[in-house]
Write an enzyme that holds these catalytic residues in place. Structure first.
Site, mmCIF file in Angstrom:
data_model
loop_
_atom_site.group_PDB
_atom_site.id
_atom_site.type_symbol
_atom_site.label_atom_id
_atom_site.label_comp_id
_atom_site.label_asym_id
_atom_site.label_seq_id
_atom_site.Cartn_x
_atom_site.Cartn_y
_atom_site.Cartn_z
ATOM 1 N N GLY A 13 33.033 28.548 45.995
ATOM 2 C CA GLY A 13 32.680 29.794 46.205
ATOM 3 C C GLY A 13 32.885 30.292 47.610
ATOM 4 N N SER A 14 33.930 29.714 48.384
ATOM 5 C CA SER A 14 34.247 30.103 49.526
ATOM 6 C C SER A 14 34.745 31.590 49.723
ATOM 7 C CB SER A 14 35.332 29.167 50.396
ATOM 8 O OG SER A 14 36.632 29.335 49.880
ATOM 9 N N ASN A 15 35.743 32.164 48.534
ATOM 10 C CA ASN A 15 36.229 33.340 48.378
ATOM 11 C C ASN A 15 34.943 34.052 48.208
ATOM 12 O OD1 ASN A 15 39.099 33.810 48.763
ATOM 13 N ND2 ASN A 15 38.960 32.022 47.469
ATOM 14 N N MET A 86 38.010 29.369 36.784
ATOM 15 C CA MET A 86 39.004 28.540 36.042
ATOM 16 C C MET A 86 38.997 28.505 34.516
ATOM 17 S SD MET A 86 40.185 27.742 38.871
ATOM 18 C CE MET A 86 41.196 26.624 40.011
ATOM 19 N N ASN A 103 42.358 38.900 40.080
ATOM 20 C CA ASN A 103 42.259 37.347 40.664
ATOM 21 C C ASN A 103 42.852 36.826 41.616
ATOM 22 O OD1 ASN A 103 41.718 34.437 39.890
ATOM 23 N ND2 ASN A 103 43.952 34.369 38.905
ATOM 24 N N HIS A 105 44.688 33.822 43.554
ATOM 25 C CA HIS A 105 45.665 32.419 43.085
ATOM 26 C C HIS A 105 46.258 31.833 44.346
ATOM 27 C CE1 HIS A 105 47.632 29.485 40.553
ATOM 28 N NE2 HIS A 105 48.573 29.862 41.002
ATOM 29 N N SER A 132 48.297 35.166 46.165
ATOM 30 C CA SER A 132 48.560 36.281 45.711
ATOM 31 C C SER A 132 47.044 36.808 45.005
ATOM 32 C CB SER A 132 49.494 36.413 44.381
ATOM 33 O OG SER A 132 50.738 35.419 44.704
ATOM 34 N N LEU A 140 47.625 32.920 31.695
ATOM 35 C CA LEU A 140 47.106 32.133 33.077
ATOM 36 C C LEU A 140 47.887 32.816 34.353
ATOM 37 C CD1 LEU A 140 45.535 29.769 34.218
ATOM 38 C CD2 LEU A 140 47.514 28.400 33.817
ATOM 39 N N GLU A 170 43.428 33.279 52.263
ATOM 40 C CA GLU A 170 43.099 33.828 50.994
ATOM 41 C C GLU A 170 41.940 34.876 50.995
ATOM 42 O OE1 GLU A 170 42.390 31.537 47.511
ATOM 43 O OE2 GLU A 170 43.647 30.004 48.030
HETATM 44 C C1 GAR Z 1 40.860 29.186 45.612
HETATM 45 O O1 GAR Z 1 42.033 28.591 46.360
HETATM 46 C C2 GAR Z 1 41.660 30.351 44.752
HETATM 47 O O2 GAR Z 1 42.907 30.701 44.776
HETATM 48 C C3 GAR Z 1 41.742 29.097 43.419
HETATM 49 O O3 GAR Z 1 40.838 28.342 43.371
HETATM 50 C C4 GAR Z 1 40.262 28.335 44.501
HETATM 51 C C5 GAR Z 1 38.689 28.711 44.672
HETATM 52 O O4 GAR Z 1 38.179 28.322 46.157
HETATM 53 N N1 GAR Z 1 41.944 29.904 42.127
HETATM 54 C C6 GAR Z 1 42.927 29.485 41.523
HETATM 55 O O5 GAR Z 1 43.503 28.402 41.451
HETATM 56 C C7 GAR Z 1 43.038 30.442 40.027
HETATM 57 N N2 GAR Z 1 44.091 29.933 39.259
HETATM 58 P P1 GAR Z 1 36.600 29.008 46.300
HETATM 59 O O6 GAR Z 1 35.824 28.526 45.032
HETATM 60 O O7 GAR Z 1 36.266 28.202 47.364
HETATM 61 O O8 GAR Z 1 36.893 30.230 46.478
#
Ligand code: GAR
Length: 207
Positions: A13-15, A86, A103, A105, A132, A140, A170
């Site tokens: 959940g950092s995003n 995911m 999303n 990625h 992106s 996917l 990101e």
């Molecule tokens: C992030 O790096 C995101 O880009 C990736 O999962 C991570 C989640 O980090 N997403 C994917 O790979 C989608 N296919 P977070 O939970 O710390 O935000």
């Protein structure tokens, strides 16, 4: 008017935390967090920030989506943000929210959809990597790419150093993209547009 976001997560959940940290006076508000994983750290982050949050059991796609749809009926978000979610959504689910799901990625899509992107760019001896934000369809990590950010790959980089360096970018990319949608700078009206003109290639974050 403030754009209401529903954020879907599966883990750290950092995003999500980045979106929450930047939302004051930014044109958007995270109104609900949905996780397919009851243990997701991101659910804690939502809780600590006083944001409504739900765990949706996603053992089978049909039942997971049905539960999520019922929640979304009440939440009525303007935009759904997949931030480390995911699971692949069905065509039917995506069709209900056409151009309303994005999303993030960790690759320069269309290169490297899927998992382990950092190791895969190293294995292929790429010199650049990035992240992106794209519109979600039923495949996917697929769908029109709205924005990207890039990093250079150095000789001594590992998957861990790349991931560490990219995640900060990101966060900035996701915040900026959501803000651009909230302000109307990025809009979808007969195709995606940047400042009213057709978006022919992704907007690129330079800093
Ligand atoms: C992030 O790096 C995101 O880009 C990736 O999962 C991570 C989640 O980090 N997403 C994917 O790979 C989608 N296919 P977070 O939970 O710390 O935000």
């Amino acid at each position: 008017m403030t754009m209401r976001l529903a954020v879907f997560i599966s883990g750290r959940g950092s995003n999500l935390a980045a979106l929450l940290g930047a939302q004051k006076n930014s044109g958007y508000q995270v109104v609900h967090v949905i996780s397919n994983n009851a243990q997701a750290q991101g659910l804690e982050i939502a809780h600590e920030n006083g944001v409504n949050n739900s765990h949706v059991l996603w053992k089978e796609r049909d039942s997971g989506e049905k539960h999520a749809l019922a929640l979304l009926e009440t939440i009525q978000p303007d935009l759904i943000v997949l931030a480390g979610f995911m699971k692949v959504l069905s065509a039917e689910f995506v069709g209900r929210f056409e151009n309303k799901i994005i999303n993030i990625h960790p690759s320069l899509l269309p290169l490297y959809p899927g998992l382990n992107t950092h190791q895969r760019v190293l294995d292929d001896q790429q010199s650049t990597h990035g992240a992106s934000v794209h519109v979600v369809d039923d495949q996917l990590d697929h769908g029109q790419v709205l924005s990207q950010t890039r990093i250079n790959i150095e000789a001594n980089d590992t998957a861990a150093t790349l991931s560490e360096r990219l995640i900060e970018k990101e966060h900035r990319l996701l915040i900026k993209t959501v803000q651009m949608i909230a302000s109307g700078q990025l809009s979808c009206d007969n195709g995606w547009r940047f400042e009213g003109e057709p978006l022919l290639k992704p907007w690129v974050e330079d800093t």
